[in-house]
Write a protein that holds these residues in place. Structure first.
Motif, PDB file in Angstrom:
ATOM      1  N   GLN A  27       0.814  -1.218   0.000  1.00 32.02           N
ATOM      2  CA  GLN A  27       0.000   0.000   0.000  1.00 32.02           C
ATOM      3  C   GLN A  27       0.849   1.271   0.000  1.00 32.02           C
ATOM      4  O   GLN A  27       0.486   2.263   0.623  1.00 32.02           O
ATOM      5  N   SER A  71      -3.359  13.990   0.104  1.00 35.07           N
ATOM      6  CA  SER A  71      -4.740  14.452   0.275  1.00 35.07           C
ATOM      7  C   SER A  71      -4.963  15.013   1.675  1.00 35.07           C
ATOM      8  O   SER A  71      -5.710  15.991   1.841  1.00 35.07           O
ATOM      9  N   ALA A  72      -4.320  14.418   2.682  1.00 35.32           N
ATOM     10  CA  ALA A  72      -4.439  14.968   4.035  1.00 35.32           C
ATOM     11  C   ALA A  72      -3.797  16.344   4.126  1.00 35.32           C
ATOM     12  O   ALA A  72      -4.297  17.230   4.833  1.00 35.32           O
ATOM     13  N   HIS A  92      -9.319  13.728  -1.888  1.00 36.18           N
ATOM     14  CA  HIS A  92      -8.979  12.372  -2.340  1.00 36.18           C
ATOM     15  C   HIS A  92      -9.150  12.230  -3.851  1.00 36.18           C
ATOM     16  O   HIS A  92      -8.247  11.739  -4.539  1.00 36.18           O
ATOM     17  N   ASP A 142      -2.835   9.232   0.404  1.00 36.12           N
ATOM     18  CA  ASP A 142      -3.443   9.683   1.662  1.00 36.12           C
ATOM     19  C   ASP A 142      -2.639  10.815   2.282  1.00 36.12           C
ATOM     20  O   ASP A 142      -3.213  11.758   2.839  1.00 36.12           O
ATOM     21  N   ARG A 143      -1.308  10.753   2.181  1.00 40.22           N
ATOM     22  CA  ARG A 143      -0.474  11.801   2.758  1.00 40.22           C
ATOM     23  C   ARG A 143      -0.676  13.133   2.036  1.00 40.22           C
ATOM     24  O   ARG A 143      -0.786  14.188   2.672  1.00 40.22           O
ATOM     25  N   LEU A 169      -1.181   3.967  -1.925  1.00 36.86           N
ATOM     26  CA  LEU A 169      -2.312   4.426  -1.120  1.00 36.86           C
ATOM     27  C   LEU A 169      -1.852   5.329   0.009  1.00 36.86           C
ATOM     28  O   LEU A 169      -2.493   6.341   0.318  1.00 36.86           O
ATOM     29  N   SER A 170      -0.718   4.991   0.617  1.00 38.92           N
ATOM     30  CA  SER A 170      -0.166   5.836   1.675  1.00 38.92           C
ATOM     31  C   SER A 170       0.276   7.188   1.136  1.00 38.92           C
ATOM     32  O   SER A 170       0.068   8.221   1.779  1.00 38.92           O
ATOM     33  N   THR A 187     -12.497  16.566   2.569  1.00 36.63           N
ATOM     34  CA  THR A 187     -11.915  15.226   2.522  1.00 36.63           C
ATOM     35  C   THR A 187     -12.235  14.531   1.196  1.00 36.63           C
ATOM     36  O   THR A 187     -11.356  13.927   0.564  1.00 36.63           O
ATOM     37  N   THR A 202      -6.515  14.402  -5.684  1.00 40.16           N
ATOM     38  CA  THR A 202      -5.143  13.904  -5.609  1.00 40.16           C
ATOM     39  C   THR A 202      -4.950  12.640  -6.427  1.00 40.16           C
ATOM     40  O   THR A 202      -3.970  12.516  -7.162  1.00 40.16           O
ATOM     41  N   SER A 203      -5.862  11.705  -6.311  1.00 38.68           N
ATOM     42  CA  SER A 203      -5.686  10.413  -6.968  1.00 38.68           C
ATOM     43  C   SER A 203      -5.946  10.484  -8.462  1.00 38.68           C
ATOM     44  O   SER A 203      -5.176   9.945  -9.263  1.00 38.68           O
TER      45      SER A 203
END
Length: 669
Positions: free
Chosen positions: A76, A86-87, A136, A83-84, A79-80, A132, A139-140
């Motif tokens: 992952q 997007s956060a 996501h 997530d980093r 995915l990490s 949120t 970013t993705s």
């Protein structure tokens, strides 16, 4: 925005046909991107084997198990990374911010009233989940839209309905080639319930033209594939959909509903305004309106994560997918090699010591036997093992190289982990600046998208308030709201008095933060300024209260004083023409703390724009605070120094020490 906007025909049927053909053309042109977005969803959900990947037809066959029925190895890392990032973007303060044009008193009033309206209709509770979701997808996938509409609800009143839009619903208009700057409009294709159209455009009008529209029946709660409508649907009652979704009569049952595919088109005019708005479905034009004399803005803002020369841009999935997939395969090979090394391997034994039928079979805990007939010339023979041959730790070294490449490509790198512990505020600020430098384009894209959305929301709210001027409560008090007449008892503004309706052309919309900030670096910098003597304790506390920094300090007294002086400044300033009324008592807390805030406000351009009456009231307030501090005496009361000087005997008087001695008068004779 250029003024060479394409003029659409007036004929309703021809207009619907043009929009329908444009949507089908865009879907065909974006088939690869839409297939990649579908691949991203399945991959991030855990699928690792894809038998079919056909971007021409949009076909994708994901599997969560391998050919042997076992779960695929999943790393992952991507995915990490998503997530980093997007956060980091979701940590931005995306609340609306109204910026005035100029320093005139009218612009100050319009900006303050507009800010109060936006703070009311866009609440933080509503914005948190939107941030949120937007971060996501943005970013993705590399592109995302945000739409805002004004709703006058019966329960909560005037509020903004914010919606995150997936990029598969958005198309530029007209079709773009290699120059995506030629977009002169925006199209959105989506599915909505039939009841929504009946409520908005009239039930009689919609029911009379259903044969020309794209619609079908579906079970309530069923997942509707947004990409299937354009590929499988036919106009009217000839549509036949999959499973329990089928075309028929308009659903009136309790367990079903009717779904309609609509296409909305906004064509741009001068100054990013909307020149025309069209809603179609199939061969029927549901709504068509031109805005020649009205100031209307598009409610949808679009942001791109990485600029790659296309209208939809690119995301982190496009950057990291290939490396992440190869990294997973290398790690899987490495773990398999280690597992093979842990096995016994093949044990070679003299023939006859074991049953020959067990040759190369597992005889217990991974042990396999191979019979061997030794040479009779050899005096002794000892059993020996044959270890499995593999590539050893080479896949691990290659995987480490691939992971390093992923870290280099990722715009938000873990610089703290690379540099170790950083105790210097300068060092933290430098690392934070390096991270923000890579996030400039994404954060600017978010600013433009939300600014466009907020501008349309403000325009809709003002149109609603002009028809129904209801009071708007003031949620937060800051000195930036100076110029609006606030009712101190109800903490709200009225539009029937001196508060003007702002003009959208006189203000601009943005967000509170245009780049992510590190609160740790900000706190360390403030502490260094305090230790160096550049800032005194009161200045330090004012910065903490203004920016909301979290320190292990009891500051209830300072916070109460800060909120009180801000409230008094707003009420006393009023609209800048007629001062308001405030009540002051000598029992207030920290008058010296309040005086610092008051001096800063009186030194700004807002005070210079106010009338002399307003300025005189602020002078009186400043004098009262100084009297409460003891820095000056009330009017008519001399200071202790002046009183002492008045009590001293004057020079040459009899009471003065060392003065002349009076002689008695001599009589005559």
């Amino acid at each position: 925005m250029a003024l060479d906007t394409i003029k659409l025909p007036k004929n309703k049927q021809a207009l619907a046909r043009i929009i329908d053909e444009h949507a089908e053309r865009e879907q065909s042109r974006l088939s690869y991107r839409r297939t990649v977005w579908l691949l991203a969803w399945h991959y991030l959900s855990g699928a690792r084997r894809f038998d079919v990947f056909d971007p021409y037809t949009g076909a994708l066959s994901p599997h969560y198990l391998d050919e042997d029925g076992n779960m695929e190895f999943q790393s992952q890392e991507m995915l990490s990374a998503i997530d980093r990032v997007s956060a980091r973007l979701a940590s931005l303060d995306l609340r609306p911010k109204v910026i005035r044009q100029g320093f005139s008193l009218d612009s100050v009033r319009e900006r303050s009233v507009g800010q109060i309206v936006m703070d009311h209709v866009v609440s933080s509770d509503q914005l948190d989940p939107i941030k949120t979701q937007f971060a996501h997808i943005f970013t993705s996938l590399g592109c995302c839209g945000i739409a805002g509409h004004i709703v006058d609800a019966k329960t909560i009143g005037l509020t903004a309905d914010l919606e995150v839009i997936h990029p598969r619903e958005l198309f530029p208009f007209p079709s773009l080639g290699q120059d995506y700057t030629k977009a002169r409009g925006l199209m959105r294709q989506r599915t909505v319930p039939l009841a929504f159209l009946e409520e908005r455009f009239g039930k009689k009008k919609i029911r009379a033209n259903l044969n020309e529209m794209e619609w079908w029946s579906a079970s309530i709660g069923e997942a509707i594939n947004p990409d299937s409508g354009a590929e499988e649907s036919i106009r009217g009652k000839e549509i036949d959909y999959w499973t329990d979704t089928k075309q028929g009569s308009v659903s009136g049952e309790e367990d079903g509903m009717s779904i309609v595919k609509i296409r909305e088109l906004w064509t741009y005019g001068a100054g990013d305004t909307v020149d025309r708005y069209v809603v179609t479905s199939g061969d029927y034009t549901i709504y068509d309106e031109e805005f020649e004399d009205l100031e209307v803005y598009c409610p949808i803002g679009v942001a791109r994560f990485i600029e790659n020369g296309t209208w939809h841009g690119a995301g982190l999935f496009d950057l990291l997918f290939s490396l992440s997939r190869e990294l997973e395969r290398l790690l899987k090979s490495l773990f398999n090699n280690i597992r093979d090394m842990d096995r016994y391997g093949v044990l070679v034994m003299p023939q006859g010591q074991y049953n020959d039928r067990a040759m190369l079979r597992d005889v217990g805990k991974g042990l396999r036997v191979l019979p061997f007939e030794p040479d009779p010339v050899v005096e002794s023979f000892r059993p020996f093992s044959i270890q499995p041959h593999n590539s050893g730790d080479i896949p691990g070294k290659t995987a480490a190289f691939a992971k390093d490449l992923m870290e280099r490509i990722n715009p938000v790198q873990d610089l703290i982990r690379e540099k170790g512990r950083v105790d210097s505020a300068v060092g933290l600020s430098f690392l934070d600046e390096q991270i923000n430098r890579a996030m400039t384009n994404p954060s600017r894209g978010i600013e433009q998208a939300f600014g466009t959305c907020y501008r349309s929301v403000l325009a809709g709210a003002l149109r609603n308030l002009m028809d129904n001027p209801t009071p708007i409560p003031v949620n937060t008090l800051t000195l930036d709201l100076a110029g609006a007449v606030i009712d101190p008892e109800k903490s709200q503004i009225q539009f029937q008095g001196k508060n003007p309706m702002p003009s959208i052309k006189n203000v601009s919309m943005t967000i509170r933060e245009t780049s992510p900030r590190s609160m740790v670096a900000r706190k360390a910098e403030a502490m260094e300024m305090l230790k160096a003597g550049t800032a005194d304790p009161d200045t330090f506390k004012l910065l903490v209260l203004k920016e909301g920094l979290d320190f292990a300090l009891w500051m209830e007294e300072e916070q109460a004083a800060y909120e009180l002086i801000v409230r008094n400044c707003l009420i006393l300033y009023g609209d800048g023409t007629d001062p308001g009324q405030i009540v002051m008592t000598p029992h207030m807390s920290r008058p010296d703390f309040q005086l610092r805030v008051l001096n800063a406000f009186m030194s700004g351009p807002l005070m210079a724009a106010g009338t002399p009456e307003v300025q005189n009231e602020f002078i009186k307030l400043r004098g009262f605070l100084m009297e409460t501090m003891g820095a000056s005496m009330p009017e008519g009361v001399p200071s202790p120094l002046e009183a002492a000087m008045m009590q001293q005997p004057q020079e040459g008087s009899p009471d003065m020490p060392g003065g002349p001695i009076p002689f008695p008068q001599q009589g005559a004779g």
